[in-house]
Design a protein around this motif. Sequence first.
Motif, short mmCIF file in Angstrom:
data_model
loop_
_atom_site.label_atom_id
_atom_site.label_comp_id
_atom_site.label_asym_id
_atom_site.label_seq_id
_atom_site.Cartn_x
_atom_site.Cartn_y
_atom_site.Cartn_z
N UNK A 1 19.16 -7.49 -8.69
CA UNK A 1 18.22 -6.39 -8.77
C UNK A 1 16.99 -6.75 -7.95
N UNK A 2 16.46 -5.77 -7.30
CA UNK A 2 15.29 -5.98 -6.45
C UNK A 2 14.01 -5.64 -7.18
N UNK A 3 12.92 -6.24 -6.75
CA UNK A 3 11.60 -5.93 -7.30
C UNK A 3 10.95 -4.78 -6.54
N UNK A 4 11.60 -4.34 -5.46
CA UNK A 4 11.05 -3.28 -4.63
C UNK A 4 11.30 -1.92 -5.26
N UNK A 5 10.24 -1.13 -5.36
CA UNK A 5 10.37 0.23 -5.86
C UNK A 5 10.74 1.15 -4.70
N UNK A 6 11.59 2.14 -4.95
CA UNK A 6 11.88 3.11 -3.89
C UNK A 6 10.62 3.92 -3.60
N UNK A 7 10.61 4.61 -2.50
CA UNK A 7 9.48 5.47 -2.16
C UNK A 7 9.42 6.60 -3.18
N UNK A 8 8.32 6.69 -3.92
CA UNK A 8 8.19 7.69 -4.98
C UNK A 8 8.29 9.11 -4.44
N UNK A 9 7.72 9.35 -3.28
CA UNK A 9 7.64 10.70 -2.74
C UNK A 9 8.86 11.09 -1.90
N UNK A 10 9.64 10.10 -1.48
CA UNK A 10 10.87 10.35 -0.71
C UNK A 10 11.98 9.44 -1.25
N UNK A 11 12.54 9.77 -2.42
CA UNK A 11 13.52 8.87 -3.03
C UNK A 11 14.79 8.69 -2.19
N UNK A 12 15.13 7.44 -1.96
CA UNK A 12 16.34 7.10 -1.24
C UNK A 12 17.54 7.55 -2.06
N UNK A 13 18.51 8.17 -1.43
CA UNK A 13 19.67 8.65 -2.16
C UNK A 13 19.43 9.96 -2.89
N UNK A 14 18.20 10.51 -2.76
CA UNK A 14 17.93 11.82 -3.31
C UNK A 14 17.33 11.88 -4.70
N UNK A 15 17.26 10.75 -5.42
CA UNK A 15 16.70 10.78 -6.77
C UNK A 15 16.25 9.39 -7.19
N UNK A 16 15.34 9.35 -8.15
CA UNK A 16 14.89 8.11 -8.77
C UNK A 16 14.30 8.46 -10.13
N UNK A 17 14.19 7.50 -11.00
CA UNK A 17 13.66 7.72 -12.34
C UNK A 17 12.28 7.06 -12.47
N UNK A 18 11.32 7.80 -13.02
CA UNK A 18 10.00 7.26 -13.31
C UNK A 18 9.65 7.66 -14.73
N UNK A 19 8.56 7.12 -15.25
CA UNK A 19 8.12 7.43 -16.61
C UNK A 19 6.81 8.20 -16.55
N UNK A 20 6.78 9.39 -17.15
CA UNK A 20 5.57 10.20 -17.23
C UNK A 20 4.92 9.95 -18.57
N UNK A 21 3.63 9.59 -18.55
CA UNK A 21 2.85 9.43 -19.77
C UNK A 21 1.72 10.45 -19.75
N UNK A 22 1.60 11.22 -20.82
CA UNK A 22 0.48 12.14 -20.97
C UNK A 22 -0.63 11.33 -21.65
N UNK A 23 -1.79 11.27 -21.00
CA UNK A 23 -2.88 10.42 -21.47
C UNK A 23 -4.16 11.23 -21.67
N UNK A 24 -5.07 10.70 -22.45
CA UNK A 24 -6.34 11.37 -22.71
C UNK A 24 -7.35 11.16 -21.58
N UNK A 25 -7.28 10.00 -20.92
CA UNK A 25 -8.24 9.65 -19.88
C UNK A 25 -7.49 8.89 -18.78
N UNK A 26 -7.22 9.56 -17.67
CA UNK A 26 -6.43 8.96 -16.58
C UNK A 26 -7.10 7.70 -16.04
N UNK A 27 -8.43 7.73 -15.85
CA UNK A 27 -9.11 6.56 -15.29
C UNK A 27 -8.96 5.35 -16.20
N UNK A 28 -9.14 5.55 -17.51
CA UNK A 28 -9.01 4.45 -18.47
C UNK A 28 -7.58 3.90 -18.47
N UNK A 29 -6.60 4.78 -18.47
CA UNK A 29 -5.20 4.34 -18.49
C UNK A 29 -4.81 3.66 -17.19
#
Length: 148
Positions: free
Chosen positions: A1-29
Amino acid sequence: MTDEAPDYFRPKGGAMLSTLLIVRDVDRSREYYQRVLGATCVREREPCVLRFHNSYLVLNTEGGPTDDKPTVNAQAPADSNTLGCAMNIRVTDVRRVYAEWSSRGGEFLTEPKDHGVEIRCYLRDPDGYLIEVGQGTGILAEQDRASH
């Protein structure tokens, strides 16, 4: 397994998985994930995108319905003692990560505990999201025996 993340805005192979967190204060998080976990900021806001090893965390603020989710309210956890979702971070040396992240201000619920198949511990982010940090031990031996 690689430590390299795929390009978030142009996923290789057409898709990738990320985690969305809804937060109260983006700067703090954002500051927390950068300081404690060592994540790298790719985009500051709307949404905030952080690279963490071979994946991404997306941080967005609470809010009401939008035209593409007309009945959904986005809210950070109301109660940090009720588990509905957790990040699970697998590492090769949980005790080293525990010491490193503790030194950066991470507050763990306990020190790493050995459960036979894995050693794990947990911490919470500023909004109460639970983060499991685990190291495979006995489970790796089980997998090795099964493959032979």
